[in-house]
Design an enzyme around this catalytic site. Structure first.
Site, PDB file in Angstrom:
ATOM      1  N   HIS A   1       4.692  29.232 -18.974  1.00  0.00           N
ATOM      2  CA  HIS A   1       4.787  30.906 -18.764  1.00  0.00           C
ATOM      3  C   HIS A   1       5.926  31.414 -19.734  1.00  0.00           C
ATOM      4  O   HIS A   1       6.793  29.805 -19.314  1.00  0.00           O
ATOM      5  CB  HIS A   1       4.774  30.911 -17.003  1.00  0.00           C
ATOM      6  CG  HIS A   1       5.417  32.405 -16.675  1.00  0.00           C
ATOM      7  ND1 HIS A   1       6.361  32.930 -17.120  1.00  0.00           N
ATOM      8  CD2 HIS A   1       4.617  33.771 -16.302  1.00  0.00           C
ATOM      9  CE1 HIS A   1       6.282  34.260 -16.805  1.00  0.00           C
ATOM     10  NE2 HIS A   1       4.755  34.596 -16.205  1.00  0.00           N
TER      11      HIS A   1
ATOM     12  N   ASP B   1      -2.376  33.236 -13.030  1.00  0.00           N
ATOM     13  CA  ASP B   1      -4.261  33.308 -13.667  1.00  0.00           C
ATOM     14  C   ASP B   1      -5.020  31.912 -12.860  1.00  0.00           C
ATOM     15  O   ASP B   1      -5.527  32.392 -13.571  1.00  0.00           O
ATOM     16  CB  ASP B   1      -3.458  33.615 -14.764  1.00  0.00           C
ATOM     17  CG  ASP B   1      -3.429  35.113 -14.988  1.00  0.00           C
ATOM     18  OD1 ASP B   1      -3.070  36.129 -14.022  1.00  0.00           O
ATOM     19  OD2 ASP B   1      -2.303  35.673 -15.972  1.00  0.00           O
TER      20      ASP B   1
HETATM   21  N1  CMC Z   1      -1.515  25.400 -23.958  1.00  0.00           N
HETATM   22  C1  CMC Z   1      -1.186  24.319 -24.296  1.00  0.00           C
HETATM   23  N2  CMC Z   1      -0.482  24.324 -24.906  1.00  0.00           N
HETATM   24  C2  CMC Z   1       0.765  24.828 -24.818  1.00  0.00           C
HETATM   25  C3  CMC Z   1       0.257  26.473 -23.905  1.00  0.00           C
HETATM   26  C4  CMC Z   1      -0.728  26.036 -23.000  1.00  0.00           C
HETATM   27  N3  CMC Z   1      -0.783  27.652 -22.056  1.00  0.00           N
HETATM   28  N4  CMC Z   1       1.379  26.729 -23.205  1.00  0.00           N
HETATM   29  C5  CMC Z   1       2.106  27.003 -24.142  1.00  0.00           C
HETATM   30  N5  CMC Z   1       1.928  26.434 -24.853  1.00  0.00           N
HETATM   31  C6  CMC Z   1       2.743  24.948 -25.660  1.00  0.00           C
HETATM   32  C7  CMC Z   1       3.311  25.698 -26.933  1.00  0.00           C
HETATM   33  O1  CMC Z   1       2.234  25.289 -28.093  1.00  0.00           O
HETATM   34  C8  CMC Z   1       4.475  25.392 -27.529  1.00  0.00           C
HETATM   35  O2  CMC Z   1       4.293  24.202 -28.186  1.00  0.00           O
HETATM   36  P1  CMC Z   1       5.495  23.698 -29.110  1.00  0.00           P
HETATM   37  O3  CMC Z   1       6.982  23.653 -28.733  1.00  0.00           O
HETATM   38  O4  CMC Z   1       4.970  22.435 -29.568  1.00  0.00           O
HETATM   39  O5  CMC Z   1       5.099  24.594 -30.758  1.00  0.00           O
HETATM   40  C9  CMC Z   1       5.200  25.534 -26.257  1.00  0.00           C
HETATM   41  O6  CMC Z   1       3.502  24.908 -25.072  1.00  0.00           O
HETATM   42  C10 CMC Z   1       5.560  26.812 -25.705  1.00  0.00           C
HETATM   43  O7  CMC Z   1       4.694  27.764 -25.698  1.00  0.00           O
HETATM   44  P2  CMC Z   1       5.481  29.343 -25.888  1.00  0.00           P
HETATM   45  O8  CMC Z   1       4.016  29.586 -26.912  1.00  0.00           O
HETATM   46  O9  CMC Z   1       6.340  28.996 -27.455  1.00  0.00           O
HETATM   47  O10 CMC Z   1       6.057  29.449 -24.876  1.00  0.00           O
HETATM   48  P3  CMC Z   1       5.638  31.386 -24.551  1.00  0.00           P
HETATM   49  O11 CMC Z   1       7.325  31.256 -23.219  1.00  0.00           O
HETATM   50  O12 CMC Z   1       6.007  32.169 -25.696  1.00  0.00           O
HETATM   51  O13 CMC Z   1       4.326  31.678 -23.849  1.00  0.00           O
HETATM   52  C11 CMC Z   1       2.615  32.107 -22.695  1.00  0.00           C
HETATM   53  C12 CMC Z   1       3.753  31.855 -22.847  1.00  0.00           C
HETATM   54  C13 CMC Z   1       2.461  32.248 -21.401  1.00  0.00           C
HETATM   55  C14 CMC Z   1       1.686  33.080 -23.953  1.00  0.00           C
HETATM   56  C15 CMC Z   1       1.682  30.674 -23.173  1.00  0.00           C
HETATM   57  O14 CMC Z   1       1.995  29.791 -22.336  1.00  0.00           O
HETATM   58  C16 CMC Z   1       0.707  30.903 -23.452  1.00  0.00           C
HETATM   59  O15 CMC Z   1      -0.236  31.097 -23.877  1.00  0.00           O
HETATM   60  N6  CMC Z   1      -0.291  30.908 -21.935  1.00  0.00           N
HETATM   61  C17 CMC Z   1      -1.464  30.420 -21.686  1.00  0.00           C
HETATM   62  C18 CMC Z   1      -2.293  32.450 -21.900  1.00  0.00           C
HETATM   63  C19 CMC Z   1      -0.962  32.579 -20.195  1.00  0.00           C
HETATM   64  O16 CMC Z   1      -2.073  31.868 -19.191  1.00  0.00           O
HETATM   65  N7  CMC Z   1      -1.258  33.895 -19.687  1.00  0.00           N
HETATM   66  C20 CMC Z   1      -0.514  34.310 -18.620  1.00  0.00           C
HETATM   67  C21 CMC Z   1       1.089  34.111 -18.407  1.00  0.00           C
HETATM   68  S1  CMC Z   1       1.370  34.754 -16.468  1.00  0.00           S
HETATM   69  C22 CMC Z   1       0.526  36.289 -15.800  1.00  0.00           C
HETATM   70  C23 CMC Z   1       1.653  37.331 -17.203  1.00  0.00           C
HETATM   71  O17 CMC Z   1       2.595  37.489 -16.344  1.00  0.00           O
HETATM   72  O18 CMC Z   1       0.622  37.922 -17.731  1.00  0.00           O
END
Ligand code: CMC
Length: 429
Positions: free
Chosen positions: A306, A364
């Protein structure tokens, strides 16, 4: 405002910017005069460090795993309150007295029916349309049916539009579902509570009697509470940005629904359940954990991670309990998706990659299993999220419209394209 300043140095010049304190949470540096003073913009793609507004509605402490609606912890609201009480709280800022609650419930209930002509609107969609596509279209079209609540300068019309949307979203969502399965629409039944009425509109048919299971209705209601607001997330920011131009509230909420649809946001519950099915059994869990950790593999554990929570999402805990309650009530003893989810969570919570990056289950992760057990197909999951989040979007939209310092949202950019050049005739290119 605090008496502190933040000093920015650019070359040999220095500027002071005021620091503002919230009631809780990080301070903000007020850089509104930055461009006027320095000629420079700030650069923050994804708004990771940017507060886009001042708000009194919802507070999240991502490190602690805390979520407060108007100061009240989500755990207490989910345990003791109901969804309409939460709606009142979000819209008016305080918990209602018994009289206020009854009055509010009645006012919402009176708006549950949809203009009859809107039912015909649905038949323009293909039966296999994704229900979120239908939601974007139909909610946007509300402005065409309810002109008398689109004058955003009138506080009465703003409140009528707000109540209309809270009341009509279950009706529209249920109609989108019924349309996709070819069953007749079921009218709202105002004798039922908000969640029970929604389940009735989704799962009853005119041909036979249908009793709403109160345990399942309570679970549905709690799921709505958990999703009701989440401060300045992508869809809420979309609603605020759309509303900042003076657009009518129905159009703004339709914009929020469009944003919510994406798999990184509201679409994650559908994606999480699909992922659990794809993993299929406990033997494959390790393989998928390895895929999620592999930088060269685009696969991510859906329902994990998140932007704000760097701790267990408090909503995920309540959702996990609700999931077990629903499965127990329905007598579902063996659910392979649940087994995979529990194992996946166990591994991920102890795996160095996830621990180091502070990736925890989010709301989720368990909501898909719960919603499927309640009888909803995966395509409806994000629709239910939109239904519940509507009140949060509206509360945030109202707050923005009622803020005297509100201006149109207009981000800046770092331009890296071509510099000025002369047009070349097509025959000379
Ligand atoms: N599985 C594997 N690695 C992950 C995941 C994951 N679900 N989420 C983040 N990472 C890694 C990512 O690859 C990155 O690694 P590095 O620093 O080595 O590049 C690091 O963790 C930080 O991730 P980010 O994408 O920069 O973080 P963000 O804040 O931009 O993204 C997120 C947040 C929710 C989009 C992401 O965690 C994700 O895609 N999760 C899966 C989708 C999900 O479950 N979304 C629902 C969110 S809760 C409901 C809502 O509010 O809508």
């Amino acid at each position: 405002m605090s008496d502190q300043n933040a000093t920015l140095t650019l070359g040999d010049r220095k500027w002071d910017f005021p620091v503002k304190n919230g009631t809780i949470g990080p301070d903000v540096i007020d850089i509104a005069p930055l461009y006027k003073n320095t000629g420079a913009f700030t650069y923050d793609p994804g708004f990771t460090s940017t507060a886009s507004c001042e708000s009194k509605i919802t507070y999240i402490d991502g490190d602690e795993g805390t979520l407060l609606y108007r100061g009240y912890p989500i755990e207490q609201l989910a345990e003791h309150g109901d969804f309409l009480e939460t709606c009142y709280l979000l819209l008016y800022g305080e918990l209602p007295t018994p009289v206020q609650k009854q009055d509010f419930d009645t006012r919402v209930t009176r708006h549950t029916m949809l203009h009859e002509q809107m039912a015909r609107f649905f038949s323009g969609f293909r039966r296999d349309a994704h229900p979120m596509a239908i939601m974007v279209g139909v909610v946007g079209a509300l402005a065409a049916f309810y002109h008398d609540s689109t004058d955003i300068s009138d506080p009465h019309q703003r409140m009528v539009a707000s109540l209309r949307m809270v009341a009509k979203m279950p009706t529209i969502a249920a109609m989108a579902y019924k349309y996709s399965i070819g069953q007749p629409f079921v009218y709202p039944n105002n004798e039922l509570g908000y969640a029970a009425n929604f389940l009735n509109m989704c799962f009853s048919v005119p041909a036979e009697k249908y009793e709403v299971n109160p345990v399942l209705a309570r679970a549905m209601d709690r799921i709505f509470i958990l999703h009701a607001d989440h401060e300045q997330n992508a869809s809420t920011s979309t609603v605020r940005l759309a509303g900042s131009s003076g657009a009518n509230p129905f159009a703004c909420i339709a914009a929020g629904i469009a944003c919510l649809w994406g798999p990184a946001h509201g679409g994650a519950n559908e994606a999480a359940l699909n992922m659990l099915h794809e993993i299929g059994n406990l033997d494959s869990v390790d393989k998928y954990v390895a895929k999620a950790k592999d930088k060269n593999d685009p696969f991510r554990l859906m329902g994990f991670g998140h932007r704000v929570y760097k701790n267990y999402d408090p909503r995920a805990r309540i959702m996990q309990t609700t999931c077990h309650e629903v499965l127990n009530e329905l007598g579902i003893k063996d659910d392979p998706a649940l087994d995979v989810a529990i194992e996946l969570e166990k591994i991920a919570l102890s795996d160095e990659y996830f621990v180091e990056k502070k990736l925890y289950p989010n709301i989720d992760f368990y909501s898909g299993i719960t919603l499927r057990a309640l009888g909803f197909p995966a395509e409806m999951f994000t629709v239910l999220f939109a239904l519940a989040r509507t009140v949060g979007w509206i509360a945030q939209w109202k707050e923005m419209v009622e803020d005297p310092s509100q201006r149109i949202g207009r981000p800046r950019q770092l331009y890296t394209g071509a510099t000025q050049r002369d047009y070349v005739d097509i025959n000379k290119r």
